[in-house]
Design an enzyme around this catalytic site. Structure first.
Site, PDB file in Angstrom:
ATOM      1  N   SER A 162      61.337  84.503  46.028  1.00  0.00           N
ATOM      2  CA  SER A 162      62.813  85.496  46.151  1.00  0.00           C
ATOM      3  C   SER A 162      63.478  85.286  45.425  1.00  0.00           C
ATOM      4  CB  SER A 162      62.729  83.663  46.733  1.00  0.00           C
ATOM      5  OG  SER A 162      63.899  84.133  47.738  1.00  0.00           O
ATOM      6  N   TYR A 177      64.998  74.877  48.499  1.00  0.00           N
ATOM      7  CA  TYR A 177      63.830  76.372  49.093  1.00  0.00           C
ATOM      8  C   TYR A 177      63.733  76.549  47.921  1.00  0.00           C
ATOM      9  CZ  TYR A 177      63.140  80.814  50.273  1.00  0.00           C
ATOM     10  OH  TYR A 177      62.594  81.919  50.576  1.00  0.00           O
TER      11      TYR A 177
END
Ligand code: NDP
Length: 249
Positions: free
Chosen positions: A143, A156
């Site tokens: 990501s 995350y």
């Protein structure tokens, strides 16, 4: 069906939705035999039927990537069925974002189990097969959060930073075996990932952020993956960072 991936076999984790589903469709459209892995078997079966009805080949195998035995089973069944594995797309992931202070730490464990350990188990299970073949390609879905930290998404961030570090070390270990490793780092993508956020404040913030810009669609990320896996064997696309045009962060 003919395409650039004719004769290739690809496993896609998290194929029941979003980026994984779009990737399975895109790889199948290029002629790959795709193996669909996730927990929701009904969705995998519906996707497999969709691929078959357009002339492709798909096998669905219910798999929880946090269970190493299930992941080994996924790889063994694939190899037993097709006698090779060319591509592993480690895509299954969740984003239980929120502040550190007051967080439900079970969200952290789930996130680390799925985003990091699940990816490690699948990589570990396919490597002996790829090495024996003398070829293979592991695509790890990271990501923008794997390289840009933001308040409110810390764990995350940690999982995706972990994916990036692991992937680069993996590349160094396996390149001598002719095995390719690619990291895909998308910005905001229009999927159901937000629906699963458990912290109501974080969920609302994330929804607001998503309304500010036109996000990527899953097909955009799938196209980046197709680009990476259809290059000549001598080319290893190490990393693709792909943001929505309007995403500044
Ligand atoms: P979705 O929520 O749309 O899909 C997530 C997929 O992961 C589903 O197929 C789900 O299947 C699967 N999954 C979740 N838990 C497990 C598990 N324990 N075992 C097996 N499969 C599991 O998310 P996206 O498509 O958006 O996300 C895909 C990847 O892309 C993730 O790694 C995510 O971090 C990354 N990403 C997403 C971005 C975005 O903005 N959407 C941005 C950057 C990266 P099931 O529930 O059936 O098991």
């Amino acid at each position: 069906m003919t395409g650039k991936l004719e004769g290739k076999v690809a496993i896609i984790t998290g194929a029941s939705a979003g980026i994984g589903e779009a990737t399975a469709l895109a790889l199948a459209a290029e002629g790959a035999k795709v193996v669909l892995a996730a927990r929701r078997g009904d969705r995998l079966d519906a996707l497999a039927q969709r691929i078959a009805s357009s002339g492709g080949s798909a096998l669905s195998i219910i798999t929880d990537v946090t269970d190493e035995t299930q992941v080994k089973n996924l790889v063994q069944k694939t190899n037993a069925e097709f006698e090779r594995i060319d591509i592993l797309v480690n895509n299954a992931g969740v984003a239980f974002v929120g502040a550190i202070d007051g967080a439900n730490t079970s969200d952290w464990r789930r996130m680390i189990d799925i985003n990091v350990l699940g990816l490690l188990y699948a990589t570990h299970a396919v490597l002996p097969i790829l090495k024996a073949q003398g070829t293979g390609h592991i695509v790890n879905i990271s990501s923008v959060a794997g390289r840009t930290a933001r308040e409110g998404i810390s764990v995350y961030n940690a999982t995706k930073w972990g994916v990036n570090g692991f992937s680069e070390a993996l590349r160094k270990e396996v390149c001598k075996h002719n095995i390719r490793v690619t990291i895909i780092e998308p910005g905001l993508v229009n999927t159901e990932i937000n629906d699963h956020i458990t912290d109501p404040i974080a969920k609302q913030r994330s929804e607001e952020r998503r309304r500010l810009i036109a996000p990527l669609e899953s097909e955009d990320v799938a196209a980046a993956i197709v680009y990476a896996v259809t290059q000549p064997q001598r080319v290893n696309v190490n990393e693709i960072l792909i943001r929505p045009t309007q995403q500044e962060w």
